[in-house]
Design a protein around this motif. Structure first.
Motif, PDB file in Angstrom:
ATOM      1  N   ALA A 205      47.708  33.673  39.469  1.00 57.62           N
ATOM      2  CA  ALA A 205      48.267  34.539  40.515  1.00 57.62           C
ATOM      3  C   ALA A 205      48.911  35.795  39.927  1.00 57.62           C
ATOM      4  CB  ALA A 205      49.293  33.768  41.340  1.00 57.62           C
ATOM      5  N   LEU A 206      49.220  35.780  38.614  1.00 59.62           N
ATOM      6  CA  LEU A 206      49.834  36.936  37.966  1.00 59.62           C
ATOM      7  C   LEU A 206      48.814  37.952  37.464  1.00 59.62           C
ATOM      8  CD1 LEU A 206      52.588  35.148  35.829  1.00 59.62           C
ATOM      9  CD2 LEU A 206      52.909  36.380  37.982  1.00 59.62           C
ATOM     10  N   PHE A 207      47.544  37.591  37.404  1.00 63.89           N
ATOM     11  CA  PHE A 207      46.529  38.486  36.833  1.00 63.89           C
ATOM     12  C   PHE A 207      46.462  39.851  37.539  1.00 63.89           C
ATOM     13  CE2 PHE A 207      43.738  34.813  34.980  1.00 63.89           C
ATOM     14  CZ  PHE A 207      44.726  34.557  34.057  1.00 63.89           C
ATOM     15  N   PRO A 208      46.552  39.923  38.877  1.00 66.92           N
ATOM     16  CA  PRO A 208      46.486  41.244  39.519  1.00 66.92           C
ATOM     17  C   PRO A 208      47.652  42.161  39.180  1.00 66.92           C
ATOM     18  CG  PRO A 208      45.916  39.518  41.090  1.00 66.92           C
ATOM     19  CD  PRO A 208      46.468  38.839  39.871  1.00 66.92           C
ATOM     20  N   ALA A 209      48.741  41.627  38.618  1.00 61.91           N
ATOM     21  CA  ALA A 209      49.896  42.453  38.267  1.00 61.91           C
ATOM     22  C   ALA A 209      49.740  43.125  36.902  1.00 61.91           C
ATOM     23  CB  ALA A 209      51.166  41.604  38.283  1.00 61.91           C
ATOM     24  N   VAL A 210      48.724  42.744  36.136  1.00 65.26           N
ATOM     25  CA  VAL A 210      48.519  43.326  34.814  1.00 65.26           C
ATOM     26  C   VAL A 210      48.141  44.806  34.951  1.00 65.26           C
ATOM     27  CG1 VAL A 210      47.068  43.227  32.753  1.00 65.26           C
ATOM     28  CG2 VAL A 210      47.883  41.113  33.805  1.00 65.26           C
ATOM     29  N   SER A 211      48.738  45.649  34.118  1.00 68.22           N
ATOM     30  CA  SER A 211      48.550  47.101  34.261  1.00 68.22           C
ATOM     31  C   SER A 211      47.177  47.583  33.809  1.00 68.22           C
ATOM     32  CB  SER A 211      49.637  47.842  33.470  1.00 68.22           C
ATOM     33  OG  SER A 211      50.916  47.559  33.979  1.00 68.22           O
ATOM     34  N   ASN A 212      46.713  47.136  32.643  1.00 67.33           N
ATOM     35  CA  ASN A 212      45.434  47.590  32.106  1.00 67.33           C
ATOM     36  C   ASN A 212      44.302  46.699  32.602  1.00 67.33           C
ATOM     37  OD1 ASN A 212      46.511  49.724  30.567  1.00 67.33           O
ATOM     38  ND2 ASN A 212      47.088  48.310  28.930  1.00 67.33           N
ATOM     39  N   ASN A 213      43.212  47.322  33.028  1.00 64.31           N
ATOM     40  CA  ASN A 213      42.072  46.575  33.560  1.00 64.31           C
ATOM     41  C   ASN A 213      40.766  47.148  33.035  1.00 64.31           C
ATOM     42  OD1 ASN A 213      43.297  44.706  35.733  1.00 64.31           O
ATOM     43  ND2 ASN A 213      44.195  46.690  36.225  1.00 64.31           N
ATOM     44  N   VAL A 214      39.752  46.288  32.943  1.00 60.00           N
ATOM     45  CA  VAL A 214      38.395  46.708  32.611  1.00 60.00           C
ATOM     46  C   VAL A 214      37.455  46.130  33.659  1.00 60.00           C
ATOM     47  CG1 VAL A 214      38.900  46.795  30.139  1.00 60.00           C
ATOM     48  CG2 VAL A 214      37.944  44.709  31.124  1.00 60.00           C
ATOM     49  N   GLY A 215      36.204  46.590  33.638  1.00 60.49           N
ATOM     50  CA  GLY A 215      35.218  46.119  34.610  1.00 60.49           C
ATOM     51  C   GLY A 215      35.005  47.133  35.716  1.00 60.49           C
ATOM     52  N   ALA A 216      34.020  46.849  36.539  1.00 55.40           N
ATOM     53  CA  ALA A 216      33.681  47.732  37.649  1.00 55.40           C
ATOM     54  C   ALA A 216      33.530  46.924  38.921  1.00 55.40           C
ATOM     55  CB  ALA A 216      32.382  48.493  37.352  1.00 55.40           C
ATOM     56  N   SER A 217      34.188  47.374  39.975  1.00 61.25           N
ATOM     57  CA  SER A 217      34.122  46.661  41.246  1.00 61.25           C
ATOM     58  C   SER A 217      32.684  46.566  41.735  1.00 61.25           C
ATOM     59  CB  SER A 217      34.972  47.394  42.289  1.00 61.25           C
ATOM     60  OG  SER A 217      34.877  46.761  43.541  1.00 61.25           O
ATOM     61  N   GLY A 218      32.284  45.361  42.132  1.00 62.61           N
ATOM     62  CA  GLY A 218      30.939  45.163  42.659  1.00 62.61           C
ATOM     63  C   GLY A 218      29.873  44.955  41.611  1.00 62.61           C
ATOM     64  N   SER A 219      30.243  45.051  40.330  1.00 65.80           N
ATOM     65  CA  SER A 219      29.265  44.871  39.249  1.00 65.80           C
ATOM     66  C   SER A 219      29.519  43.564  38.514  1.00 65.80           C
ATOM     67  CB  SER A 219      29.348  46.033  38.253  1.00 65.80           C
ATOM     68  OG  SER A 219      29.035  47.249  38.888  1.00 65.80           O
ATOM     69  N   PRO A 220      28.458  42.843  38.138  1.00 62.49           N
ATOM     70  CA  PRO A 220      28.642  41.581  37.407  1.00 62.49           C
ATOM     71  C   PRO A 220      29.311  41.807  36.054  1.00 62.49           C
ATOM     72  CG  PRO A 220      26.410  41.765  38.264  1.00 62.49           C
ATOM     73  CD  PRO A 220      27.038  43.110  38.427  1.00 62.49           C
ATOM     74  N   LEU A 221      30.024  40.823  35.580  1.00 62.33           N
ATOM     75  CA  LEU A 221      30.661  40.902  34.269  1.00 62.33           C
ATOM     76  C   LEU A 221      29.592  40.951  33.182  1.00 62.33           C
ATOM     77  CD1 LEU A 221      33.754  38.985  33.073  1.00 62.33           C
ATOM     78  CD2 LEU A 221      31.716  38.943  31.649  1.00 62.33           C
ATOM     79  N   THR A 222      29.841  41.768  32.152  1.00 66.00           N
ATOM     80  CA  THR A 222      28.911  41.902  31.036  1.00 66.00           C
ATOM     81  C   THR A 222      29.640  41.701  29.715  1.00 66.00           C
ATOM     82  OG1 THR A 222      29.283  44.286  30.785  1.00 66.00           O
ATOM     83  CG2 THR A 222      27.566  43.598  32.345  1.00 66.00           C
TER      84      THR A 222
END
Length: 301
Positions: free
Chosen positions: A128-145
């Motif tokens: 539940a704390l993951f969305p509070a992390v400041s730095n993020n990678v990835g692209a919305s709507g795209s599968p993880l690579t």
């Protein structure tokens, strides 16, 4: 001549439609317990439900000083994070008829179910704390690579977060990662979880790749109006938890089923309704200790 048949007895009470096997199988569920990827902070009972944990100052290089010159003092910048012990509880209310009829699902299994719920609770609190992390990678709507995993690892390195790293992903993200790995031609090899590794790290562990331990959990939250999952990669300094021992001194010992220190399961009887309540309590808190030691991984759900 009349035949004695199963169907005839079934309709007249001489047979029953089915009996319960002594073998009990668990329903499919995600048993992931992520306490192994967090730092455990021992609880200190000193008059408060909140525990402040000090983050020490960052060391600094020495400055050149002329002979007999006065050297200015340097700031000693500490920090802190807080862990609040919050009550978490679960109750199963068992009717007297439940006990009278017997069967493979008995009080022992009910208590085992309550015990297993502790790890699931800790996993829910962490993810539940993951969305509070400041730095993020990835692209919305795209599968993880694989490139997303490299990006998260590079970001942690830039933040001086020391490895080894843990990566917690939703099963869909884990499937996408494995799919992307199939197209890789590098010498880096994915090492699936062995029985020995599962015994050490617990359920939910998937294996390692490029020095990263991978875990999966269906508790990884949805974000972006349900379009994506928000996993995370982090070092052991990123998240912390505490579990306060449940003091049973005020609880009549004859009503205690399990006193495991951090978990208390007790019996509460309601004779007017013919109910026996199995009540489980823990007091726990999970917090983000150092934001830069984690990177969110947001990809298609």
């Amino acid at each position: 001549m009349a035949n004695v048949t199963y169907s005839g007895l079934l309709s007249s009470g001489g047979r029953i439609s089915a009996v319960l096997s002594a073998l009990v199988q668990e329903k499919l569920h995600d048993p992931t317990d992520l306490r192994a990827v967090m730092t455990q902070v021992p609880w200190m009972a000193m008059g408060s439900d909140t525990l402040d944990v000090t983050l020490d100052a960052v060391p600094g290089p020495y400055a050149t000083a002329a002979e007999a010159a006065t050297t200015a003092g340097s700031a000693y910048g500490t920090g802190k994070f807080s862990l609040q012990a919050v009550k978490k509880t679960r109750v199963y209310s068992l009717t007297d008829l439940f006990g009278v009829t017997g069967g493979p699902i008995d009080m022992e299994r009910v208590v085992a179910n309550l015990t297993a719920g502790v790890g699931l609770t800790m996993t829910d609190l962490l993810t539940a704390l993951f969305p509070a992390v400041s730095n993020n990678v990835g692209a919305s709507g795209s599968p993880l690579t694989v490139a997303n995993i490299y990006s998260a690892q590079f970001q942690l390195n830039l933040s001086a977060a020391q490895g080894p790293y843990s990566c917690v992903l939703h099963p869909q993200q884990m499937n996408d990662f494995r799919t992307s790995l199939r197209a890789e031609t590098s010498a880096l090899q994915y090492v699936p979880a062995t029985a020995e590794a599962l015994a050490t790290k617990g359920p939910g562990y998937q294996g390692s790749w490029n020095g990263i331990d991978f875990w999966q959990s269906d508790s990884v939250p949805l974000v972006n109006t349900g379009a994506d999952r928000n996993g995370a990669m982090f070092s052991s300094a990123a998240f912390a938890y505490t579990m306060a021992p449940v003091r049973s001194a005020l609880v009549p010992q004859e009503s205690v089923l399990v006193d495991a220190g951090e978990l208390l399961v007790e019996i509460q009887r309601d004779a007017t309704k013919g109910l026996t309540h199995a009540v489980a309590n823990i007091f726990t808190g999970v917090a983000e200790a150092q934001d830069l030691a984690a990177v969110g991984i947001i990809t298609d759900a």
